[in-house]
Design an enzyme around this catalytic site. Structure first.
Site, PDB file in Angstrom:
ATOM      1  N   ARG A  44       8.471 -33.501  20.094  1.00  0.00           N
ATOM      2  CA  ARG A  44       8.514 -32.425  21.098  1.00  0.00           C
ATOM      3  C   ARG A  44       9.610 -32.554  22.140  1.00  0.00           C
ATOM      4  O   ARG A  44       9.680 -31.753  23.067  1.00  0.00           O
ATOM      5  CB  ARG A  44       7.150 -32.308  21.791  1.00  0.00           C
ATOM      6  CG  ARG A  44       6.128 -31.575  20.955  1.00  0.00           C
ATOM      7  CD  ARG A  44       4.804 -31.457  21.654  1.00  0.00           C
ATOM      8  NE  ARG A  44       4.083 -32.728  21.676  1.00  0.00           N
ATOM      9  CZ  ARG A  44       2.862 -32.881  22.182  1.00  0.00           C
ATOM     10  NH1 ARG A  44       2.231 -31.858  22.717  1.00  0.00           N
ATOM     11  NH2 ARG A  44       2.279 -34.064  22.150  1.00  0.00           N
ATOM     12  N   ASP A  94       5.247 -37.277  16.724  1.00  0.00           N
ATOM     13  CA  ASP A  94       5.560 -36.226  17.701  1.00  0.00           C
ATOM     14  C   ASP A  94       7.065 -35.999  17.736  1.00  0.00           C
ATOM     15  O   ASP A  94       7.837 -36.956  17.711  1.00  0.00           O
ATOM     16  CB  ASP A  94       5.066 -36.675  19.081  1.00  0.00           C
ATOM     17  CG  ASP A  94       4.890 -35.524  20.064  1.00  0.00           C
ATOM     18  OD1 ASP A  94       5.815 -34.713  20.175  1.00  0.00           O
ATOM     19  OD2 ASP A  94       3.845 -35.458  20.717  1.00  0.00           O
TER      20      ASP A  94
END
Length: 354
Positions: free
Chosen positions: A265, A263
Site C-alpha cells: 500500500r 501488503d
C-alpha cells in the site's frame, strides 16, 4: 478512441469547473518531503493557467473540488436511535450530511518517491519501465523529466465542517485514512471490518464538525492492500480451505502465501493528501493501524488520540481479522484487552462447503 467515439484532439472546456471551496496554498506544498505523490496545484488549473487555456493549450486538472450530500443508512439509523442529532447545517433531519470533497489523481515527483522507497531514482525508473512492459520509454530516455503520472488508483477526500479550520491546531480535527474494500464498503461483506469502521469514522467526523471542528475521511483506491480484488478473493479461498479452517493464527500468512507479500500500500506516500490540506495536528485518528500512524507522525503531523473500532461493530466473520491484527500489535485500546496466543489459536471464521 479506437471505437471512434472520442476525438483524441478534443480539448475540454474547463471554464465552469474551478473549485467550489478553497484549499491552500499551504507551506507544505513547496516541500517535496511533504507532498510528492500528488500535484498540490492540480485543482487550480483554470486560475494558474487561464491564459494558456484561452490560447487553446490542453492542460488537465489532476484534482477536482466540489460539494455533495452524503446519504448513508448507518447515519439515518444513528439519527433514528438518537445517537446523532440533526443540526440542519452539517447533518440534515433526513440523515443526510453535507460534505466538501476532492478527487485526486496521483502525480509522482520521481526523485522524492525514490527517496521514500529507499532506492535510487534510476532503479525506480527502471523498475516501473520493466513492470509496465516498456509502456513509458521516457522513464529511461528522458531522465530530465522528473514527473510521472502512474497508472494506479487515486483517492477522494471527504470533509465535514469548514475546510478553512483544518490547519488550525487549536480546532478539533478527526480523521480516518481508509483503503478501498469493495466487498465490505459497497456490498456489506462481513469478513472484514472495513465498512463498519468507515461508517463509524463518518459518524465521528460529523459529530466533530457539529462541535465546531472538522472531520476528514481520505479514501484511497487500494483494494486488497493494493494487491487487487482478484488476489484478495484468492486469499479468502486459501483462508477458508486451509487445514484447520480460517484461523486468526494464519491470517497474515495466507496473504503472503498467495501474493508473495503481505501488503503493497505504499504507506510512505499516504500522508501526502493530509499535507495537501494543511494538516499539522490530528486530535482523533480513527484507526488501529500502526503502519498508518507511524507513516503520518514521521512526516511531522501530531496525532493526539487513536480510536479503535467499537467491539460491537465488528462483524461475525471479521473476528479472525480483528483478533489477528490486535495480537500482532495493532493499537487496540481497553476494549480488546486479553487477546493472547490462546485467543489467537481458538479464533476461527465461518466454514464454507468449498
Amino acid at each position: 478512441v479506437a471505437a471512434g467515439k472520442l476525438n483524441p484532439a478534443y480539448v475540454p472546456n474547463l471554464k465552469l469547473t474551478r473549485p467550489v471551496f478553497q484549499i491552500g496554498p499551504h507551506k507544505s506544498w513547496s516541500d517535496p518531503k511533504k507532498v510528492a505523490s500528488i500535484d498540490p496545484f492540480g485543482h487550480l488549473t483554470t486560475d494558474a493557467y487561464g491564459a494558456y487555456l484561452n490560447k487553446g493549450f490542453d492542460i488537465r486538472p489532476t484534482i477536482a473540488v466540489t460539494k455533495a450530500h452524503i446519504d448513508l443508512p448507518e447515519t439515518r439509523e444513528a439519527v433514528a436511535a438518537g445517537r446523532m442529532i440533526p443540526d440542519g447545517k452539517i447533518l440534515m433531519p433526513n440523515g443526510q450530511s453535507i460534505v466538501s470533497k476532492a478527487a485526486i489523481e496521483p502525480v509522482w515527483y520521481l526523485p522524492e518517491i525514490a527517496r521514500r522507497f529507499g532506492c535510487t531514482e534510476t532503479m525506480l525508473r527502471q523498475s516501473i519501465f520493466r513492470m509496465t512492459n516498456g509502456m513509458y520509454p521516457e522513464l529511461i530516455t528522458r531522465p530530465d523529466i522528473k514527473i510521472f503520472l502512474p497508472p494506479i488508483g487515486g483517492l477522494t477526500i471527504y470533509i465535514w465542517g469548514d475546510p478553512d479550520t483544518i490547519p488550525d491546531e487549536d480546532i478539533e480535527l478527526t480523521c480516518r485514512v481508509h483503503d478501498e474494500c469493495n466487498g465490505s464498503d459497497v456490498f456489506g461483506s462481513d469478513i472484514c471490518t472495513c465498512r463498519p469502521y468507515l461508517t463509524h469514522a463518518i459518524e465521528e467526523c460529523i459529530k466533530t464538525a457539529q462541535r465546531g471542528g472538522c472531520g476528514i475521511v481520505i479514501y484511497f483506491r487500494k483494494e486488497g492492500r493494493s494487491l487487487g480484488e482478484v488476489t484478495k478473493y484468492l486469499v479468502y479461498n486459501t483462508r477458508k480451505r486451509q487445514e484447520g479452517g480460517d484461523s486468526a493464527e494464519n491470517y497474515f500468512n495466507c496473504t503472503e502465501q498467495v501474493a508473495g507479500v503481505q501488503d503493497t500500500r505504499f504507506q510512505a506516500l499516504m500522508p501526502d493528501p493530509l499535507h495537501f490540506l494543511g494538516v499539522t495536528k490530528i486530535h482523533n485518528f480513527i484507526s488501529m493501524s500502526d503502519m498508518k500512524y507511524n507513516a503520518i507522525v514521521s512526516t511531522g503531523i501530531e496525532i493526539v488520540n487513536r480510536v479503535e473500532i467499537p467491539k460491537e461493530l465488528v462483524p461475525a466473520d471479521a473476528q479472525v481479522e480483528i483478533t489477528a491484527k490486535v495480537f500482532h500489535g495493532y493499537n487496540a485500546g481497553k476494549a480488546y484487552e486479553g487477546i493472547d496466543e490462546n485467543e489467537l489459536k481458538k479464533t476461527v471464521g465461518r466454514e464454507y462447503a468449498y
